[in-house]
Motif scaffolding. Structure first.
Motif, PDB file in Angstrom:
ATOM      1  N   VAL A  57     -44.235   2.563  58.379  1.00  0.00           N
ATOM      2  CA  VAL A  57     -44.776   1.976  57.144  1.00  0.00           C
ATOM      3  C   VAL A  57     -45.081   3.077  56.118  1.00  0.00           C
ATOM      4  CG1 VAL A  57     -46.701   0.660  56.171  1.00  0.00           C
ATOM      5  CG2 VAL A  57     -45.676  -0.081  58.329  1.00  0.00           C
ATOM      6  N   ASN A 138     -41.575   1.058  68.544  1.00  0.00           N
ATOM      7  CA  ASN A 138     -42.583   0.811  67.513  1.00  0.00           C
ATOM      8  C   ASN A 138     -42.815  -0.689  67.470  1.00  0.00           C
ATOM      9  OD1 ASN A 138     -44.383   1.142  65.376  1.00  0.00           O
ATOM     10  ND2 ASN A 138     -42.864   1.928  63.923  1.00  0.00           N
ATOM     11  N   ASP A 141     -42.903  -4.268  62.777  1.00  0.00           N
ATOM     12  CA  ASP A 141     -43.776  -4.652  61.657  1.00  0.00           C
ATOM     13  C   ASP A 141     -43.044  -5.466  60.592  1.00  0.00           C
ATOM     14  OD1 ASP A 141     -46.210  -3.145  62.410  1.00  0.00           O
ATOM     15  OD2 ASP A 141     -44.947  -1.407  62.108  1.00  0.00           O
ATOM     16  N   ASN A 157     -50.527   0.766  67.014  1.00  0.00           N
ATOM     17  CA  ASN A 157     -49.603   1.279  68.039  1.00  0.00           C
ATOM     18  C   ASN A 157     -50.311   1.817  69.278  1.00  0.00           C
ATOM     19  OD1 ASN A 157     -47.140   0.571  67.113  1.00  0.00           O
ATOM     20  ND2 ASN A 157     -46.561   2.593  66.331  1.00  0.00           N
TER      21      ASN A 157
HETATM   22  N1  GLU Z   1     -46.340   0.451  63.401  1.00  0.00           N
HETATM   23  C1  GLU Z   1     -46.909   1.151  62.289  1.00  0.00           C
HETATM   24  C2  GLU Z   1     -45.910   2.102  61.666  1.00  0.00           C
HETATM   25  O1  GLU Z   1     -44.991   2.523  62.274  1.00  0.00           O
HETATM   26  C3  GLU Z   1     -48.098   1.981  62.660  1.00  0.00           C
HETATM   27  C4  GLU Z   1     -49.245   1.269  63.287  1.00  0.00           C
HETATM   28  C5  GLU Z   1     -50.326   2.275  63.654  1.00  0.00           C
HETATM   29  O2  GLU Z   1     -50.575   3.216  62.879  1.00  0.00           O
HETATM   30  O3  GLU Z   1     -50.895   2.166  64.719  1.00  0.00           O
HETATM   31  O4  GLU Z   1     -46.057   2.464  60.548  1.00  0.00           O
END
Ligand code: GLU
Length: 265
Positions: A57, A138, A141, A157
């Motif tokens: 993200v 991952n 999202d 995560n």
């Molecule tokens: N899945 C999100 C990402 O890859 C991150 C979630 C987290 O920071 O725990 O950006």
């Protein structure tokens, strides 16, 4: 010296956005390259390493120019879709130096909720490991953030990596963040705060009072780390929380050195 850590064969490594992403919202390549070097070396030593990587993200929003926080749910999902592509591409290029292939798995809660899809997910990881491929996981999202409830399926995560560790019966779960480990108090406000080497349980008061505050791109804060550690301890899973800015710390952890905080009964 932490003896049994040295025997760990199946290892889940989770790297958080705070460790992998630079202040300008792009990949910190020196961290990524060091992490990839460590994983390639562990694979050479016949360890089975599963990587759970955040960062999608953050990278995606930088790429799309969504500077203003907070992002709308749609902007988060679009950022995840774009960022995940860039993230996995960067990992593959880094692993190319070691002749290693990566395989991407994106997880949603429903995959774990149903025993058939859960098993399928686990079988895929097993086959990737057997084929010498690095599984990189991952949360998905791009589809998993609920527009109506404005909620994610997993809190973050840390929870994803915990679930993966339990599913794959990992011997060790290494959580790489931007903190050295768990302190007796907040080291930012109290210079006498001490790094805790080994916790056999997570005190419920400590859990309740821990901060959920995190960096501009990350989620969960120390509260999430403690909650995850508490669940790991209940499940009999050994977990180490350490600073991921220098991923070679993994070598020290696996030598049994007292770095970071070990959560183990
Ligand atoms: N899945 C999100 C990402 O890859 C991150 C979630 C987290 O920071 O725990 O950006």
């Amino acid at each position: 010296m932490r003896k049994d850590i040295q025997k760990a064969t199946v290892i889940v490594v989770k790297i958080g956005t705070s460790a992998l992403i630079s202040a300008d919202g792009t990949i910190n390549y020196s961290v990524m390259q060091q992490l990839v070097f460590v994983i390639a070396e562990l694979m050479r030593q016949k360890k089975q390493v599963i990587l759970v990587s955040s960062g999608a993200v953050a990278i995606g929003r930088t790429q799309l120019g969504f500077a203003e926080a907070p992002l709308t749910v749609s902007q988060q999902k679009a950022s995840a879709a774009v960022g995940q592509t860039l993230l996995i591409q960067a990992y593959q290029e880094a692993f190319d130096d070691y002749g290693k292939q990566v395989g991407q798995l994106l997880l949603t809660r429903d995959i774990l909720d149903f025993s058939e899809s859960r098993q399928t997910f686990a079988e895929t990881i097993k086959q990737l490991l057997a084929s010498g491929v690095v599984p990189i996981i991952n949360e998905n999202d791009a589809v998993s953030i609920d527009e109506v409830h404005q909620q994610r399926q997993f809190e973050d995560n840390d929870e994803v990596a915990l679930n993966v560790s339990l599913l794959m019966k990992a011997d060790l779960f290494i959580m790489l963040s931007d903190v050295e480990g768990l302190y007796s108090d907040n080291p930012v406000h109290n210079e006498d705060a001490e790094l805790l080497q080994h916790l056999r349980e997570v005190d419920s008061q400590l859990l309740a009072s821990s901060s959920t505050q995190s960096g501009p791109y990350s989620r969960g804060g120390i509260h999430s780390k403690l909650k995850t550690a508490d669940a790991a301890l209940s499940a009999g899973l050994s977990m180490v929380l350490a600073n991921g800015k220098e991923p070679t710390v993994i070598f020290n952890i696996l030598k049994g050195e007292e770095v970071g905080t070990l959560f183990q009964k």
